[in-house]
Scaffold this motif. Sequence first.
Motif, short mmCIF file in Angstrom:
data_model
loop_
_atom_site.label_atom_id
_atom_site.label_comp_id
_atom_site.label_asym_id
_atom_site.label_seq_id
_atom_site.Cartn_x
_atom_site.Cartn_y
_atom_site.Cartn_z
N ALA A 1 10.80 7.13 -24.11
CA ALA A 1 11.50 8.22 -24.79
C ALA A 1 12.99 8.18 -24.49
O ALA A 1 13.44 7.57 -23.52
CB ALA A 1 10.91 9.55 -24.36
N ASP A 2 13.74 8.84 -25.32
CA ASP A 2 15.20 8.91 -25.15
C ASP A 2 15.53 9.41 -23.74
O ASP A 2 15.00 10.42 -23.28
CB ASP A 2 15.80 9.84 -26.19
N GLY A 3 16.39 8.70 -23.06
CA GLY A 3 16.74 9.07 -21.69
C GLY A 3 15.92 8.35 -20.65
O GLY A 3 16.21 8.45 -19.46
N GLU A 4 14.86 7.61 -21.07
CA GLU A 4 14.01 6.88 -20.12
C GLU A 4 14.50 5.44 -20.04
O GLU A 4 14.05 4.57 -20.78
CB GLU A 4 12.56 6.92 -20.57
N TYR A 5 15.45 5.20 -19.15
CA TYR A 5 16.02 3.86 -19.04
C TYR A 5 15.74 3.27 -17.67
O TYR A 5 16.61 2.76 -16.99
CB TYR A 5 17.50 3.87 -19.41
N ARG A 6 14.48 3.42 -17.27
CA ARG A 6 13.97 2.72 -16.10
C ARG A 6 13.11 1.54 -16.56
O ARG A 6 12.82 1.39 -17.73
CB ARG A 6 13.14 3.68 -15.24
N PHE A 7 12.73 0.71 -15.59
CA PHE A 7 11.85 -0.42 -15.86
C PHE A 7 10.40 0.00 -15.66
O PHE A 7 10.09 0.84 -14.83
CB PHE A 7 12.16 -1.59 -14.91
N ARG A 8 9.51 -0.64 -16.41
CA ARG A 8 8.08 -0.39 -16.25
C ARG A 8 7.45 -1.61 -15.60
O ARG A 8 7.39 -2.69 -16.19
CB ARG A 8 7.43 -0.13 -17.62
N ASP A 9 6.99 -1.45 -14.34
CA ASP A 9 6.40 -2.54 -13.58
C ASP A 9 4.89 -2.50 -13.77
O ASP A 9 4.20 -1.66 -13.19
CB ASP A 9 6.76 -2.39 -12.11
N ASP A 10 4.35 -3.41 -14.59
CA ASP A 10 2.92 -3.36 -14.84
C ASP A 10 2.11 -4.00 -13.72
O ASP A 10 0.89 -3.82 -13.66
CB ASP A 10 2.56 -3.98 -16.20
N SER A 11 2.74 -4.74 -12.80
CA SER A 11 2.03 -5.24 -11.63
C SER A 11 1.74 -4.12 -10.64
O SER A 11 0.65 -4.02 -10.08
CB SER A 11 2.83 -6.34 -10.93
N ARG A 12 2.72 -3.25 -10.43
CA ARG A 12 2.53 -2.13 -9.49
C ARG A 12 2.12 -0.85 -10.21
O ARG A 12 1.84 0.15 -9.56
CB ARG A 12 3.82 -1.89 -8.71
N ASN A 13 2.11 -0.89 -11.56
CA ASN A 13 1.77 0.29 -12.35
C ASN A 13 2.70 1.46 -12.01
O ASN A 13 2.27 2.59 -11.83
CB ASN A 13 0.30 0.69 -12.13
N GLN A 14 4.00 1.14 -11.97
CA GLN A 14 5.01 2.14 -11.59
C GLN A 14 6.23 2.02 -12.50
O GLN A 14 6.48 0.99 -13.11
CB GLN A 14 5.47 1.92 -10.14
N TRP A 15 7.00 3.12 -12.52
CA TRP A 15 8.32 3.10 -13.14
C TRP A 15 9.33 2.80 -12.05
O TRP A 15 9.23 3.30 -10.93
CB TRP A 15 8.63 4.45 -13.78
N CYS A 16 10.33 1.99 -12.35
CA CYS A 16 11.31 1.54 -11.36
C CYS A 16 12.72 1.88 -11.83
O CYS A 16 13.11 1.54 -12.95
CB CYS A 16 11.21 0.03 -11.14
N SER A 17 13.47 2.50 -10.96
CA SER A 17 14.87 2.81 -11.25
C SER A 17 15.76 1.63 -10.91
O SER A 17 15.38 0.73 -10.15
CB SER A 17 15.31 4.04 -10.45
#
Length: 420
Positions: A34-50
């Motif tokens: 979504a707009d404003g969500e400019y983090r990375f999506r780590d599918d190995s750790r199933n986490q969002w990364c700043s």
Amino acid sequence: MMALLLGRVDEHLEFDTAQQREYLDVYHHPTGFADGEYRFRDDSRNQWCSWEAVPGRRIAALTEFLQQAGFMPHATHDGVFGYVTQAAVRLFQEYVRTTEQGHYPPDGASLWPDGMVGPLTESHIARWRRAGLRCRWGEPVGTTADYNRWMDWLARIVTRYRAAPGHQLRVVSTLSERGDTLLPDDWSFEADEPQLIGLRVHDQQPLRAADRRDPDDLFVLLLDGRTYYFRGSVDANPASRREAYLIEGQHRFRFNWHNIGPGRRQRIYKAARPATKGVIVARDVHGHNALTDDNLFDGIDPRPNPTINIHWNGLGLSNWSAGCQVISGSSYCNDLGEWIDCSAYTARNDGERGQRRQPDGPRLTMGAYTVLSDLLLCYTPPDLGGEKPTFRYTLLHSKLLERVPGLSLAQLPFLQDGML
């Protein structure tokens, strides 16, 4: 020392919000991100990364190594640990895991492909640097005999379909919009382009609505003169609704995401989606719970479907598909014809991704499926600036092996080993 992982950048770099947006828009999707969500999506750790700075220029040095070692041929050395860097790190880890077991430390610690550069991965990178090693995937191989068999057979397939396209493609030729589904005159099997082939095996076997279709189809990746084999399913599970079946032929797909949507933020992972408006499907309009001839004649949708992805189905114990193409994480056959077991580090479902089955065990990822997606991401030549890498996916039926000379079931390793 800080581990290197997705979202970290060399300390001299400064990215404001607009620059982060520009960098990630190439890979993100406007619905799931979504707009404003400019983090990375780590599918190995199933986490969002700043975004996070690390001292020095360690990431640029890492990508320089990955390029020299043959895992990241199109590296830009921009100092950002992005998605392609993560994919190349995982390929390095998988390569060491499957080809260099004798180089593990005395304590027996195993290297697992989780995309994180910690002390163990650093030690292997240092060893490769000292020895000037380079992986076979990065070396020009010419072409292997298996690759040549496939390419020669596919050339015959193109000739056959151009002369006699069949009912499905004749209907597609009349549609005002075909999206990413190509007519035979536009099919291409160029050696410098990655090719993913899906081989439909048991699609016309009707099932009860309560049953689940087995992942008993075959996927073949043709890449840089080599072949890789994966298990999965190209057909939908039975459903009360008009389930969709991707029609046979060639389609254009792009690196993208699966499970996108505001309500699925913790399930998003990298997958392939139709490159533009979607692909053409046939629906089960007769309630046969199978892609029967009647459904092929009566059920072809008049508009492209943008939701038919190429995604993961856990350990391959179930299909998971409502019409997408799904690939098992349990195992694959590598370019040397070796059977590679990934079950020790493959999650069974979304909830397990990023977890560990034992405290000292590997972080669970999507296993063989991740190997496939990482190979495509790292070795697909970049498109125009600002566009996601694009590849061709060709879905065919196994009965063509009997009708078109050049390949046989006996030459396919998964069929030889009784996996299908």
